[in-house]
Design an enzyme around this catalytic site. Structure first.
Site, PDB file in Angstrom:
ATOM      1  N   HIS A   1       0.282   8.245  13.837  1.00  6.55           N
ATOM      2  CA  HIS A   1      -0.637   7.242  13.294  1.00  6.55           C
ATOM      3  C   HIS A   1      -0.842   6.088  14.283  1.00  6.55           C
ATOM      4  O   HIS A   1      -1.973   5.670  14.551  1.00  6.55           O
ATOM      5  CB  HIS A   1      -0.086   6.723  11.964  1.00  6.55           C
TER       6      HIS A   1
ATOM      7  N   LYS B   1       0.845  -1.194   0.000  1.00  4.27           N
ATOM      8  CA  LYS B   1       0.000   0.000   0.000  1.00  4.27           C
ATOM      9  C   LYS B   1       0.877   1.239   0.000  1.00  4.27           C
ATOM     10  O   LYS B   1       1.707   1.421   0.887  1.00  4.27           O
ATOM     11  CB  LYS B   1      -0.880   0.023   1.250  1.00  4.27           C
TER      12      LYS B   1
ATOM     13  N   LYS C   1       0.918 -10.417   8.519  1.00  6.80           N
ATOM     14  CA  LYS C   1       0.441  -9.512   7.489  1.00  6.80           C
ATOM     15  C   LYS C   1       0.599 -10.142   6.101  1.00  6.80           C
ATOM     16  O   LYS C   1      -0.297 -10.047   5.250  1.00  6.80           O
ATOM     17  CB  LYS C   1       1.169  -8.173   7.555  1.00  6.80           C
TER      18      LYS C   1
ATOM     19  N   HIS D   1      -8.363   1.262  12.758  1.00  9.31           N
ATOM     20  CA  HIS D   1      -8.010   2.339  11.831  1.00  9.31           C
ATOM     21  C   HIS D   1      -9.176   3.262  11.491  1.00  9.31           C
ATOM     22  O   HIS D   1      -8.959   4.391  11.083  1.00  9.31           O
ATOM     23  CB  HIS D   1      -7.436   1.752  10.539  1.00  9.31           C
TER      24      HIS D   1
END
Lengths: 364, 364
Positions: free
Chosen positions: A268, A146, A230, A251
């Site tokens: 974040h 991403k 992941k 998120h």
């Protein structure tokens, strides 16, 4: 001293690549051998990371590439924008660097996302290598392809799926990481427990002090296990059609916190940590998980040095921010909720429930 | 009246799509059925095309999508830039349109390239449909998935490979095309002869008057055969590693002309037509083709209403402009040259030879 582990990521169309995790990797010639040949390498980094590592990486790469440039961007999520992206493109075009040029993303997630996106769109695609220097980037940006920049109206709204040709995760770079950023990275590490591996959550609880003390063996295991999980999830769903969405646990509210406060106010990982507490609360509120799970998750997130109290933006504002988030299809906002320890799924949640959770945490 | 042909484009990963070529397609419900379901469709078009077709397309799409927006951009190659791209993204985000939104590129190559690139990067990828309304776009942009914007330092330098989910090439839209743009489209049609199909070049020579008179049967064959050849080439090399480069016949000098004069002064097809004449001359100069071929190609390009006299930018300036073009690897500039009628290949050409050709045409 040097020790390393390798994870191989398997992707269609010859896009397989390796993640190497270990100590002493930056200064090892072996780390950089076998990459695509090119007339030039361009290290993209930021003003914080450049003085620490740019020269060392440049020396290594100079043994391989006839020309090694360094593009240094401002530091911070608030600079993950078109202007910074354009600085990379301007450099590449200004120097007439061709489509064989290899980009090296030296820094945290912001640098990785921007460099990856620049690689994706420069001449419709050049090779890039991730050299993540934060825990967050090592566990999160290294896998999944991403890439993105932010838009004034939403985070990561402009981007591409684009894979690196290699990831070099040198754990020694974490020694220079501020405590606050280490904690932010731990949020993403913790995430992998509830969504995919109950045993890993227990391991994190048992090793949290070692992780915060930057014990290399503990960090190596945390990074490796996070990347493995992941990779497993992404391998089944590269373009986020379904399963991959579980990686967004925490998120939806996290992004709303970041956008609502202005990018850069919270890190974040901090926003995601707090978002996980609220998503855990929603999981309980919808009858999926017992209240003990909420307490357990909040405790480990607090112990990691992360905030668990969401900012008071007001319920309506939160809903508005989450609706523009790209996980929101038309209609009810969808959350990744925990269904049992180690298993997560997407659930459409009525606005009223969301506001209840926000109110329970004093944020509505 | 309605008649149509369908070409099926086969791509890996479920990305197959259809090109439908014919008359009366715009107003036929069948053209728009079976596309991805979504809450919203967004027609991206320009100020020239919008008054002609936007409302008609909107009516058709309104039968399928609950919401149909129109984003109207300025017209012209000089607006194929980040500012226009951003207007698309701003609209999508400003209206909180989700990742299922389907974009419709209604216009020529510039609209197709920009809409496709916006679709590639909005939320890391949404679906888009090409509705090309120029001959150039119908024969060139419909196949191959090249999307891009220009950068002040080079044409199509920022972009992505990204495929549409369908192409609707309604030949009736060519009735509204200015003669100059029809000729520009014929340049790309002519291109497919020398690079891939000697018989097609003869057919074009025999049917050039019918094509310029917009005879629908002649146009249907020209569009279909061009798309077929392009699909065949692209199918073997989606990401332009090798073979696909032959599609750039005439483009190396063509891009230099466009950039050197400023985008928009010459149409892309005009620059490519002139570039093909010079590339043919280079093919002869390097001993690959007889001089009769150069004359033959120049004649058909002139008959198509295209310029064959390159602008006098000077040899050094041409070389500089071509060196930044992305087909130039480090070292000698590479050209697509004709090796025999119907076969082309990439050749590194010494600067001296290039300047000779430019001088022979009064451009050096």
């Amino acid at each position: 001293m040097s020790a390393s582990d390798t994870i191989r990521i398997h992707l269609p169309d010859d896009r397989n690549y390796e993640i190497r995790i270990g100590t002493g990797l930056m200064d090892q010639a072996h780390s950089w051998q076998g990459l695509p040949k090119a007339g030039a390498a361009v290290i993209v980094t930021n003003v914080t990371v450049a003085p620490l590592y740019a020269q060392r990486l440049r020396e290594q790469l100079s043994a391989i590439y006839p020309r090694v440039d360094v593009v240094t961007l401002p530091d911070g999520e608030q600079h993950k924008d078109w202007a910074s992206l354009n600085r990379i493109c301007d450099h590449l075009l200004g120097e007439a660097l061709d489509r064989k040029t290899v980009l090296f993303a030296l820094g945290g997630g912001v640098i990785g996302d921007m460099t990856g996106f620049a690689a994706a769109i420069y001449m419709r695609g050049v090779s890039f290598v991730q050299v993540p220097t934060t825990l967050l980037a090592q566990v999160d940006s290294s896998v999944g392809g991403k890439t993105a920049i932010n838009h004034p109206l939403g985070k990561n709204m402009i981007g591409a799926f684009y894979q690196p040709v290699r990831v070099i995760a040198d754990l020694d770079t974490l020694d220079s990481l501020p405590d606050r950023e280490l904690s932010a990275g731990l949020a993403e590490v913790i995430k992998y427990g509830p969504i995919a591996d109950a045993g890993f959550l227990t391991w994190i609880e048992d090793n949290l002090d070692a992780l915060r003390a930057r014990d290399k063996r503990a960090l190596a295991h945390a990074v490796r296990r996070s990347c493995e999980i992941k990779a497993q999830v992404v391998g089944q769903d590269e373009r986020e059609q379904g399963l991959r969405a579980i990686l967004n646990f925490g998120h939806t509210i996290g992004h709303a916190i970041e956008a609502g406060l202005g990018y850069g106010a919270w890190l974040h990982g901090e926003a995601v940590g707090c978002g996980m507490v609220l998503a855990a609360d929603l999981s309980h509120r919808l009858g999926l998980m017992p209240s003990q799970f909420v307490d357990r998750l909040r405790t480990v997130i607090e112990r990691a040095g992360l905030p668990v109290q969401p900012p008071r933006l007001g319920g309506e504002r939160y809903l508005q921010l989450m609706r523009v988030d790209k996980k929101a299809d038309a209609g009810a906002i969808r959350f990744v909720l925990i269904e049992e320890l180690g298993r997560a799924g997407l659930h459409a949640v009525p606005d009223a429930r969301i506001v209840e959770t926000l109110a329970a945490y004093g944020a509505a």
